[in-house]
Write an enzyme that holds these catalytic residues in place. Structure first.
Site, PDB file in Angstrom:
ATOM      1  N   HIS A  40       0.948   3.457  -2.538  1.00  0.00           N
ATOM      2  CA  HIS A  40       0.110   4.504  -3.156  1.00  0.00           C
ATOM      3  C   HIS A  40       0.943   5.616  -3.785  1.00  0.00           C
ATOM      4  CE1 HIS A  40      -3.957   3.072  -2.113  1.00  0.00           C
ATOM      5  NE2 HIS A  40      -3.288   2.393  -1.225  1.00  0.00           N
ATOM      6  N   ASN A  78      -6.157  -3.247  -5.494  1.00  0.00           N
ATOM      7  CA  ASN A  78      -7.398  -2.718  -6.054  1.00  0.00           C
ATOM      8  C   ASN A  78      -7.191  -1.360  -6.696  1.00  0.00           C
ATOM      9  OD1 ASN A  78      -6.999  -2.057  -3.205  1.00  0.00           O
ATOM     10  ND2 ASN A  78      -8.860  -0.868  -3.381  1.00  0.00           N
ATOM     11  N   HIS A  79      -6.180  -0.614  -6.225  1.00  0.00           N
ATOM     12  CA  HIS A  79      -5.948   0.713  -6.794  1.00  0.00           C
ATOM     13  C   HIS A  79      -5.198   0.665  -8.113  1.00  0.00           C
ATOM     14  CE1 HIS A  79      -7.273   3.918  -4.048  1.00  0.00           C
ATOM     15  NE2 HIS A  79      -7.351   2.903  -3.203  1.00  0.00           N
ATOM     16  N   ASP A  90      -1.100  -2.272  -4.501  1.00  0.00           N
ATOM     17  CA  ASP A  90      -1.207  -0.817  -4.385  1.00  0.00           C
ATOM     18  C   ASP A  90       0.159  -0.141  -4.295  1.00  0.00           C
ATOM     19  OD1 ASP A  90      -3.930  -1.026  -4.562  1.00  0.00           O
ATOM     20  OD2 ASP A  90      -4.374  -0.364  -2.526  1.00  0.00           O
ATOM     21  N   HIS A 136      -4.651  -0.617   5.709  1.00  0.00           N
ATOM     22  CA  HIS A 136      -3.552   0.347   5.769  1.00  0.00           C
ATOM     23  C   HIS A 136      -2.920   0.493   7.139  1.00  0.00           C
ATOM     24  CE1 HIS A 136      -4.401   2.659   1.769  1.00  0.00           C
ATOM     25  NE2 HIS A 136      -4.282   1.367   1.612  1.00  0.00           N
ATOM     26  N   ASP A 180       0.803  -1.234   0.000  1.00  0.00           N
ATOM     27  CA  ASP A 180       0.000   0.000   0.000  1.00  0.00           C
ATOM     28  C   ASP A 180       0.835   1.284   0.000  1.00  0.00           C
ATOM     29  OD1 ASP A 180      -2.883  -0.994   0.190  1.00  0.00           O
ATOM     30  OD2 ASP A 180      -1.878  -2.160   1.747  1.00  0.00           O
ATOM     31  N   HIS A 188      -3.703  -4.190   1.679  1.00  0.00           N
ATOM     32  CA  HIS A 188      -5.065  -3.649   1.533  1.00  0.00           C
ATOM     33  C   HIS A 188      -5.506  -2.913   2.789  1.00  0.00           C
ATOM     34  CE1 HIS A 188      -8.720  -2.898  -0.514  1.00  0.00           C
ATOM     35  NE2 HIS A 188      -9.488  -3.749   0.127  1.00  0.00           N
ATOM     36  N   HIS A 194      -3.839  -9.255  -1.756  1.00  0.00           N
ATOM     37  CA  HIS A 194      -4.268  -7.893  -1.467  1.00  0.00           C
ATOM     38  C   HIS A 194      -5.771  -7.937  -1.192  1.00  0.00           C
ATOM     39  CE1 HIS A 194      -3.597  -3.506  -1.654  1.00  0.00           C
ATOM     40  NE2 HIS A 194      -4.854  -3.458  -2.041  1.00  0.00           N
TER      41      HIS A 194
HETATM   42 MN   LIG Z   1      -4.290   0.405  -0.465  1.00  0.00          MN
END
Ligand SMILES: [Mn+2]
Length: 467
Positions: A10, A84-85, A49, A209, A8, A207, A173
């Protein structure tokens, strides 16, 4: 055997539309990778992510390449799955690009086989291969993010079928119910603990955070389940500092340095948390019963916030006539605080005395789903716009099945467009927002939602002219 487990990241996110947040997210990723390389790990896992969106900007890709060059130069392989992102249904994604450049190795279901020093694959069917990573004798399995609908199909547990008899590491994830408590996924988990395939020595998850671990003694599984959390602070509930100033308090209460951020270095399948330095993030709640009280309390609290911090200040209380948030900005304008924003949960008396309808009474299930789609930050909305449009088109091109019009009892999860078929992309998933400002705390009504006599006006308006 020693490895790093990151998730994650991002990368590319400009939280609060602030360019300095882009740098913060990048810096956290670089620090995690640098610390992993310095710890002499045998390999690095990125459990989904890595990017904030599936089509990162050229600048984001360049920065990712630059950071991923660090382990590559040392011969440390990086294994990754899409979250998912950043997942995509397109033939070629940024992950393919990074893989082509030799910077990462993806694992999971692929259209093409892989074979090499760090990858192996097995043919499942025509154009379908299970690809995994390998380092010495250790296998690194995984699957990119899928919806629950795709993983658990009635009696068929797709995960168990795919990874039957496999050993080593499993990278996923997904939100596992057992570890989702007090997270945005508490009621929207993807998998139950009992649905995970057993036999792996380590479950490298992403997933959720916040940092979470479940030991085999707790779960009965063969290895620990671990979420390292995001290396940066992605939302208000991951704040580093909390300040509370209620009407009962003589002075503000400060809770410091809760939630450290970072990743795991795992040795012999025992994860050890490694902290990554982050910018102070203040979650502040100030309560007052007049505008003057709120203003003086905000001014007092402002002295407690360091200049380099992010501050999200929520105003609460009952103020006659309500408040306008713009009337509070002058209090912090010259404070030098890097970024601050006000949110209001102040209610006026008029609101308190009014009987309010629940969302379920006002909107049909479909309208609530539409509102969920529209409830994202405008900036992020455009990223999922094409998916949103096809979701809308699907409904209005084909006509609406009669049963879709009957409101069901509030579903725990929104029905995602993707869940209509495995090949649909979806809008970026957003954690549920905090309670709406001004909305009264009320226990949800237990009685079934009444079926509206007339077709819902919004839907009827959108359907006009259609059969
Ligand atoms: Mn995430």
């Amino acid at each position: 055997m020693k490895f790093a487990h990151i998730a994650d990241v991002h990368l590319g996110r400009e939280q609060f539309n602030q360019p300095f947040r882009y740098e913060d997210y990048l810096r956290a990723f670089r620090e995690a990778i640098e610390k992993s390389v310095r710890a002499n790990v045998d390999f690095i896992l990125i459990a989904g992510d890595l990017f904030h969106v599936s089509r990162p900007s050229p600048r984001t890709i360049r920065d990712a390449v630059e950071v991923l060059e660090l382990p590559r130069r040392k011969g440390i392989p990086v294994f990754a799955i899409e979250g998912n992102h950043d997942k995509t249904i397109r033939e070629t994604s940024v992950f393919d690009l990074l893989e082509h450049l030799g910077l990462i190795y993806t694992v999971g279901l692929k259209r093409e086989p892989r074979r090499g020093e760090f990858q192996e694959s097995r043919k499942l069917s025509e154009n379908r291969y299970l690809v995994w990573g390998k380092v010495g004798d250790l296998e690194i399995h995984g699957l990119r993010h899928h919806t629950r609908w795709q993983l658990i199909r009635g009696d068929v547990n797709v995960l168990r079928a795919l990874f039957k008899g496999k050993r080593g590491i499993l990278m996923l994830h997904q939100a596992i119910d057992y570890l989702a408590k007090d997270t945005p996924y508490q009621d929207a988990f993807d998998l139950r603990l009992s649905e995970l395939p057993d036999g792996f020595s380590y479950y490298a998850l992403g997933h959720i955070h916040v940092r979470r671990i479940a030991e085999p003694s707790q779960t009965g599984l063969s290895g620990p389940l671990a979420y390292p959390g995001s290396p940066e602070r992605t939302e208000i509930r991951e704040a580093s500092h909390i300040i509370r100033y209620s009407t009962r308090d003589k002075k503000p209460k400060v809770i410091e340095n809760r939630e450290a951020k970072g990743f795991y270095i795992v040795e012999d399948f025992v994860p050890e948390f490694v902290e990554v330095e982050t910018r102070p993030f203040y979650s502040i709640r100030v309560e007052g019963n007049s505008k003057a009280e709120l203003r003086s309390k905000v001014a007092e609290v402002a002295n407690l916030i360091p200049k380099n911090a992010i501050a999200v200040i929520t105003l609460e209380g009952t103020v006659k006539g309500g408040i306008a948030l713009a009337e509070f900005n002058d209090l912090l304008r010259n404070s030098g605080i890097r970024y601050y924003t006000f949110r209001s949960r102040v209610v006026g008396e008029a609101v308190l005395s009014q009987e309010r309808l629940s969302e379920e009474e006002l909107f049909t299930e479909w309208e609530r789903e539409l509102l969920m789609h529209l409830r994202v930050e405008p900036k992020e909305f455009s990223e999922g716009l094409s998916e949103f449009v096809s979701w809308l088109m699907e409904r209005y091109e084909k006509g609406i099945p009669a049963k879709a019009m009957v409101p069901k009892k509030a579903p725990e999860r929104k029905a995602e467009p993707e869940e209509k078929g495995p090949q649909k992309a979806k809008a970026p998933e957003k954690p549920p927002k905090e309670k709406k400002p001004g909305k009264k705390e009320k226990t949800p009504k237990k009685k079934p939602v009444p079926k509206p006599k007339n077709p819902p006006s919004l839907d009827a308006w959108l359907r006009r002219g259609k059969p």
